[in-house]
Design an enzyme around this catalytic site. Structure first.
Site, PDB file in Angstrom:
ATOM      1  N   ARG A  77      11.186  -2.553  12.206  1.00  0.00           N
ATOM      2  CA  ARG A  77      10.295  -2.181  13.014  1.00  0.00           C
ATOM      3  C   ARG A  77       9.709  -3.187  14.009  1.00  0.00           C
ATOM      4  O   ARG A  77       9.695  -4.334  13.878  1.00  0.00           O
ATOM      5  CB  ARG A  77       8.717  -1.982  11.980  1.00  0.00           C
ATOM      6  CG  ARG A  77       8.911  -0.569  11.526  1.00  0.00           C
ATOM      7  CD  ARG A  77       7.983  -0.228  10.604  1.00  0.00           C
ATOM      8  NE  ARG A  77       6.498  -0.814  10.910  1.00  0.00           N
ATOM      9  CZ  ARG A  77       5.636  -0.527  10.135  1.00  0.00           C
ATOM     10  NH1 ARG A  77       5.552  -0.101   8.763  1.00  0.00           N
ATOM     11  NH2 ARG A  77       4.564  -1.084  10.470  1.00  0.00           N
TER      12      ARG A  77
ATOM     13  N   ARG B 245      -0.775  -9.354  13.730  1.00  0.00           N
ATOM     14  CA  ARG B 245      -1.194  -8.319  12.832  1.00  0.00           C
ATOM     15  C   ARG B 245      -2.022  -8.634  11.643  1.00  0.00           C
ATOM     16  O   ARG B 245      -3.071  -8.349  11.121  1.00  0.00           O
ATOM     17  CB  ARG B 245       0.098  -7.387  12.177  1.00  0.00           C
ATOM     18  CG  ARG B 245       0.593  -6.429  13.052  1.00  0.00           C
ATOM     19  CD  ARG B 245       1.905  -5.901  12.797  1.00  0.00           C
ATOM     20  NE  ARG B 245       1.915  -5.121  11.389  1.00  0.00           N
ATOM     21  CZ  ARG B 245       2.911  -4.997  10.654  1.00  0.00           C
ATOM     22  NH1 ARG B 245       4.182  -5.854  10.865  1.00  0.00           N
ATOM     23  NH2 ARG B 245       2.970  -4.277   9.640  1.00  0.00           N
TER      24      ARG B 245
ATOM     25  N   LYS C 143       0.793  -1.260  -0.054  1.00  0.00           N
ATOM     26  CA  LYS C 143       0.102   0.011  -0.005  1.00  0.00           C
ATOM     27  C   LYS C 143       0.818   1.183  -0.240  1.00  0.00           C
ATOM     28  O   LYS C 143       0.686   2.033  -0.754  1.00  0.00           O
ATOM     29  CB  LYS C 143      -1.006   0.053   1.203  1.00  0.00           C
ATOM     30  CG  LYS C 143      -1.880  -0.916   1.400  1.00  0.00           C
ATOM     31  CD  LYS C 143      -2.920  -0.756   2.633  1.00  0.00           C
ATOM     32  CE  LYS C 143      -1.997  -0.935   3.865  1.00  0.00           C
ATOM     33  NZ  LYS C 143      -1.879  -2.269   4.289  1.00  0.00           N
TER      34      LYS C 143
ATOM     35  N   ARG D  60      11.486  -7.089   6.223  1.00  0.00           N
ATOM     36  CA  ARG D  60      11.328  -5.756   5.907  1.00  0.00           C
ATOM     37  C   ARG D  60      12.511  -4.897   6.748  1.00  0.00           C
ATOM     38  O   ARG D  60      12.341  -4.925   7.998  1.00  0.00           O
ATOM     39  CB  ARG D  60       9.791  -5.316   6.295  1.00  0.00           C
ATOM     40  CG  ARG D  60       9.877  -3.746   6.209  1.00  0.00           C
ATOM     41  CD  ARG D  60       8.468  -3.186   5.898  1.00  0.00           C
ATOM     42  NE  ARG D  60       7.644  -3.386   6.934  1.00  0.00           N
ATOM     43  CZ  ARG D  60       6.277  -2.841   6.771  1.00  0.00           C
ATOM     44  NH1 ARG D  60       5.597  -2.645   5.667  1.00  0.00           N
ATOM     45  NH2 ARG D  60       5.747  -2.961   7.837  1.00  0.00           N
TER      46      ARG D  60
ATOM     47  N   ARG E 171      -9.374   1.420   9.041  1.00  0.00           N
ATOM     48  CA  ARG E 171      -8.817   0.121   9.331  1.00  0.00           C
ATOM     49  C   ARG E 171      -9.965  -0.726   9.856  1.00  0.00           C
ATOM     50  O   ARG E 171      -9.700  -2.073  10.170  1.00  0.00           O
ATOM     51  CB  ARG E 171      -7.712   0.006  10.155  1.00  0.00           C
ATOM     52  CG  ARG E 171      -6.177   0.115   9.428  1.00  0.00           C
ATOM     53  CD  ARG E 171      -5.696  -1.169   9.945  1.00  0.00           C
ATOM     54  NE  ARG E 171      -4.151  -1.370  10.007  1.00  0.00           N
ATOM     55  CZ  ARG E 171      -3.207  -0.746   9.896  1.00  0.00           C
ATOM     56  NH1 ARG E 171      -3.294   0.499   8.711  1.00  0.00           N
ATOM     57  NH2 ARG E 171      -1.917  -0.756   9.996  1.00  0.00           N
TER      58      ARG E 171
END
Ligand code: ADP
Ligand code: ZN
Length: 208
Positions: free
Chosen positions: A153, A164, A13, A122, A88
């Site tokens: 992160r 998540r 996104k 990531r 969300r």
């Protein structure tokens, strides 16, 4: 054009929203980036939000809705914007309906396996907000754009990634039907190369 980019974490996104925002000259509004900047600056909102974010849970709706509502009043939103990571929850979408007019919702489709691989590999640059995958980094430590030290992160750690995904399925996925019913939903593939996927996004949104 007022757009929403929808999809699971790691769907791309952010990547596509940034690119489209440059192409169209309208801002990308990432609630995740806004929250992380509050956390860095240790504002009251940031201190409150951090505990949810680190656990991979959603920050409470009223906090997010207030933050977004304020952001839309900025002058740069006058000609349109791209929401990335908002709404969300159905409650956020319903609240948004009262203060914004959405033209289309782009839904990026990606399987769980691809998501898990992308998120666990990531690395992000706290300086320029760049996002990279370990596999494609020549130097695994430094940002290839600005040279700053890359970090992982907290919410990209394996246990949190699974949470998540679960949160996405329970709380965010219902938005697909919500916007489909309004006739706003456009689907695009999120599993190909960045360029192919971006072309699919443009096609789905009828942008030349
Ligand atoms: P992702 O890579 O999961 O798309 P984001 O950068 O969009 O991550 O968001 C990171 C975290 O910030 C989320 O896990 C959540 O805790 C919080 N967050 C971001 N946007 C929202 C939102 N619209 N509603 C609630 N929480 C949010
Ligand atoms: Zn950087």
């Amino acid at each position: 054009m007022n757009l929403i980019f929808l999809g699971p974490p790691g769907a791309g996104k952010g990547t596509h929203a940034v690119r489209l925002s440059q192409q169209l000259g309208i801002p990308q509004i990432s609630t995740g980036d806004m929250l992380r900047s509050h956390v860095r600056e240790q504002t009251d909102l940031g201190i409150e939000a951090k505990k949810y974010m680190d656990a991979g849970e959603l920050v409470p709706d009223d906090v997010i809705i207030g933050m977004v509502k304020m952001r839309l009043q900025d002058a740069d939103c006058k000609n349109g914007y791209i929401f990335d990571g908002f709404p969300r929850t159905v409650a956020q979408a319903e609240a948004l309906d009262a203060f914004a007019d959405i033209d289309a919702v782009l839904n990026l489709i990606v399987s769980d396996e691809v998501i898990i691989d992308r998120l666990s590999g990531r690395r992000v640059c706290p300086q320029c907000n760049g996002t990279f995958h370990l596999r494609y980094l020549e130097n695994k430590e430094l940002c290839p754009v600005c040279g700053n030290k890359l970090v992982q992160r907290k919410d990209d750690l394996p246990e949190t990634v699974l949470n998540r995904l679960d949160v996405y399925r329970r709380q965010t996925q219902p938005l697909i039907a919500y916007y489909d019913q309004k006739g706003l939903l456009r689907n695009a593939d999120g599993e190909g190369s960045v360029d192919d996927n971006y072309n699919g996004v443009l096609q789905a949104l009828d942008i030349q």
